[in-house]
Design an enzyme around this catalytic site. Sequence first.
Site, PDB file in Angstrom:
ATOM      1  N   SER A 228       0.690  -1.252   0.211  1.00  0.00           N
ATOM      2  CA  SER A 228      -0.013   0.099   0.141  1.00  0.00           C
ATOM      3  C   SER A 228       1.023   1.393  -0.089  1.00  0.00           C
ATOM      4  O   SER A 228      -0.001   2.183   0.003  1.00  0.00           O
ATOM      5  CB  SER A 228      -0.998   0.086   1.263  1.00  0.00           C
ATOM      6  OG  SER A 228      -1.910  -1.226   1.035  1.00  0.00           O
TER       7      SER A 228
ATOM      8  N   ASN B  90      -4.261   5.844  -2.237  1.00  0.00           N
ATOM      9  CA  ASN B  90      -3.027   6.427  -0.926  1.00  0.00           C
ATOM     10  C   ASN B  90      -2.452   7.104  -1.053  1.00  0.00           C
ATOM     11  O   ASN B  90      -2.614   8.276   0.335  1.00  0.00           O
ATOM     12  CB  ASN B  90      -2.341   4.571  -0.152  1.00  0.00           C
ATOM     13  CG  ASN B  90      -3.511   3.463  -0.361  1.00  0.00           C
ATOM     14  OD1 ASN B  90      -4.295   3.736   0.035  1.00  0.00           O
ATOM     15  ND2 ASN B  90      -2.855   2.490  -0.641  1.00  0.00           N
TER      16      ASN B  90
HETATM   17  N1  CAA Z   1     -17.175 -10.654  -1.697  1.00  0.00           N
HETATM   18  C1  CAA Z   1     -18.222  -9.912  -3.138  1.00  0.00           C
HETATM   19  N2  CAA Z   1     -18.700  -8.748  -2.728  1.00  0.00           N
HETATM   20  C2  CAA Z   1     -18.837  -7.981  -1.696  1.00  0.00           C
HETATM   21  C3  CAA Z   1     -17.624  -8.268  -0.235  1.00  0.00           C
HETATM   22  C4  CAA Z   1     -17.205  -9.102  -1.223  1.00  0.00           C
HETATM   23  N3  CAA Z   1     -16.158  -9.570   0.188  1.00  0.00           N
HETATM   24  N4  CAA Z   1     -18.071  -7.337  -0.099  1.00  0.00           N
HETATM   25  C5  CAA Z   1     -19.586  -6.129  -0.639  1.00  0.00           C
HETATM   26  N5  CAA Z   1     -19.700  -6.911  -1.878  1.00  0.00           N
HETATM   27  C6  CAA Z   1     -21.098  -7.142  -2.680  1.00  0.00           C
HETATM   28  C7  CAA Z   1     -22.497  -6.762  -1.879  1.00  0.00           C
HETATM   29  O1  CAA Z   1     -23.314  -8.469  -2.493  1.00  0.00           O
HETATM   30  C8  CAA Z   1     -23.255  -5.817  -2.945  1.00  0.00           C
HETATM   31  O2  CAA Z   1     -23.326  -6.515  -4.117  1.00  0.00           O
HETATM   32  P1  CAA Z   1     -24.921  -5.923  -4.750  1.00  0.00           P
HETATM   33  O3  CAA Z   1     -24.655  -4.223  -5.294  1.00  0.00           O
HETATM   34  O4  CAA Z   1     -24.451  -6.331  -6.106  1.00  0.00           O
HETATM   35  O5  CAA Z   1     -25.512  -6.633  -4.052  1.00  0.00           O
HETATM   36  C9  CAA Z   1     -22.452  -4.767  -2.880  1.00  0.00           C
HETATM   37  O6  CAA Z   1     -20.864  -5.600  -2.658  1.00  0.00           O
HETATM   38  C10 CAA Z   1     -22.774  -3.784  -1.920  1.00  0.00           C
HETATM   39  O7  CAA Z   1     -22.552  -4.451  -0.257  1.00  0.00           O
HETATM   40  P2  CAA Z   1     -23.258  -3.910   0.968  1.00  0.00           P
HETATM   41  O8  CAA Z   1     -24.599  -3.835   0.035  1.00  0.00           O
HETATM   42  O9  CAA Z   1     -23.101  -5.295   1.401  1.00  0.00           O
HETATM   43  O10 CAA Z   1     -22.421  -3.000   0.962  1.00  0.00           O
HETATM   44  P3  CAA Z   1     -22.666  -1.528   0.730  1.00  0.00           P
HETATM   45  O11 CAA Z   1     -23.381  -1.174   0.249  1.00  0.00           O
HETATM   46  O12 CAA Z   1     -22.634  -0.891   1.984  1.00  0.00           O
HETATM   47  O13 CAA Z   1     -21.108  -1.362   0.141  1.00  0.00           O
HETATM   48  C11 CAA Z   1     -18.739  -1.557   0.087  1.00  0.00           C
HETATM   49  C12 CAA Z   1     -19.714  -1.821   0.867  1.00  0.00           C
HETATM   50  C13 CAA Z   1     -18.304  -2.067  -1.369  1.00  0.00           C
HETATM   51  C14 CAA Z   1     -17.981  -1.492   1.085  1.00  0.00           C
HETATM   52  C15 CAA Z   1     -19.066   0.153  -0.245  1.00  0.00           C
HETATM   53  O14 CAA Z   1     -18.968   0.814   1.140  1.00  0.00           O
HETATM   54  C16 CAA Z   1     -17.526   1.307  -0.716  1.00  0.00           C
HETATM   55  O15 CAA Z   1     -17.508   0.840  -1.600  1.00  0.00           O
HETATM   56  N6  CAA Z   1     -16.946   1.571   0.537  1.00  0.00           N
HETATM   57  C17 CAA Z   1     -15.452   1.759  -0.284  1.00  0.00           C
HETATM   58  C18 CAA Z   1     -14.866   0.777   0.066  1.00  0.00           C
HETATM   59  C19 CAA Z   1     -13.060   2.180  -0.718  1.00  0.00           C
HETATM   60  O16 CAA Z   1     -13.129   2.344  -0.218  1.00  0.00           O
HETATM   61  N7  CAA Z   1     -12.155   0.761  -0.818  1.00  0.00           N
HETATM   62  C20 CAA Z   1     -10.651   1.908  -0.777  1.00  0.00           C
HETATM   63  C21 CAA Z   1      -9.695   1.194   0.610  1.00  0.00           C
HETATM   64  S1  CAA Z   1      -8.193   1.876   0.489  1.00  0.00           S
HETATM   65  C22 CAA Z   1      -7.373   0.389   0.030  1.00  0.00           C
HETATM   66  O17 CAA Z   1      -8.307  -0.841  -0.108  1.00  0.00           O
HETATM   67  C23 CAA Z   1      -6.546   0.317  -0.217  1.00  0.00           C
HETATM   68  C24 CAA Z   1      -5.012  -0.104   0.619  1.00  0.00           C
HETATM   69  O18 CAA Z   1      -4.287   0.080   0.092  1.00  0.00           O
HETATM   70  C25 CAA Z   1      -5.836   0.792   2.171  1.00  0.00           C
END
Ligand code: CAA
Length: 309
Positions: free
Chosen positions: A144, A215
């Site tokens: 990261s 990041n």
């Molecule tokens: N595997 C497969 N599918 C998943 C999953 C997983 N682990 N987690 C969630 N999903 C799917 C769900 O099944 C759902 O699918 P549909 O839309 O087809 O129904 C979809 O993702 C949305 O999930 P939820 O309904 O459970 O929950 P949500 O709508 O609140 O979304 C989230 C959850 C996708 C995490 C959303 O909140 C999001 O996009 N958050 C931001 C995440 C982000 O910014 N990530 C980057 C972080 S930085 C990083 O990772 C870099 C680093 O090096 C630190």
Amino acid sequence: MAFFTHHICRGLSSSAVRHVVIKNVTIIGGGQMGAGIAQVAASTGHAVTLVDTNEDILKKAVKGIEGNLKRVVKKKFADKPEAGEEFLQKAMQNVSISTDAGSVVQGTDLVVEAIVENLKVKQDLFGGLDKVAPAHTIFASNTSSLSITDIASSTSRLDRFGGLHFFNPVPVMRLVEVIATSSTSQETFDSLLNFSKMLGKTSVSCKDTPGFIVNRLLLPYILDAVRMYERGDGSKEDIDIAMKLGCGYPMGPFELSDYVGLDTMKFIMDGWSAANPDNPMFAQSEVLNKLVAEGKFGKKTGEGFYKYK
Ligand code: CAA
């Protein structure tokens, strides 16, 4: 070179792409990121071996992958349950686990490392694997915040080393940052781009600079939010609501911190703050340090900025 003859595809596009066809993938690290990468690679037809030193972590990761895939199948194959079951079986058959990285890399085209954000640990891992992996095997780090050049320096395959940075949750986030160092060969870079495409991801590339694109912009933003909270400018709840409703972000900075893991965030910020001691953007945060010292790493430990059931 002879070892490339069976592996390189030529003329796949008008820009004469040459890339190693990646079929067998070894993923080192059975945490959130490693398991997520394994899930996506297995469900796109790659033979995946997930490696960790801890067998329980591996079992938990496989259970998590199966649970996530079942969720996907339920939605994607709602009208075709038999096809869904076949997809699930095939994907799960593509996943194996091992606690012995040295033996599994002998049959692998690509190693993706997703372990602790510590340069020495990553260098030691890759230095050891370099001695036993076949010559054509490409090494990639999902770091990261660390320099790919620094990580690769413990190996003798600088031309077959790059960065593949995924985002959490890997099955949902569509981006992969693909990083070439000044020594990464064009074939390796194209192979990593092609692999990302095979996973169904969109890739971007940037120089081998700390934090790459996402990041480098995301962490200072999150840390600024924490500082606002430390100063008492706003509650964490209101800051989260503000960024979700005011900017359309899916999570506010405190929710996202808990989701990514406060320990991971601290590893990143500690490294940057040591390298840039005079830059206030990377200054230490008392609140973050306290939560991490208390073992409150976020969602995965049940408490971070917020409490989880
Ligand atoms: N595997 C497969 N599918 C998943 C999953 C997983 N682990 N987690 C969630 N999903 C799917 C769900 O099944 C759902 O699918 P549909 O839309 O087809 O129904 C979809 O993702 C949305 O999930 P939820 O309904 O459970 O929950 P949500 O709508 O609140 O979304 C989230 C959850 C996708 C995490 C959303 O909140 C999001 O996009 N958050 C931001 C995440 C982000 O910014 N990530 C980057 C972080 S930085 C990083 O990772 C870099 C680093 O090096 C630190």
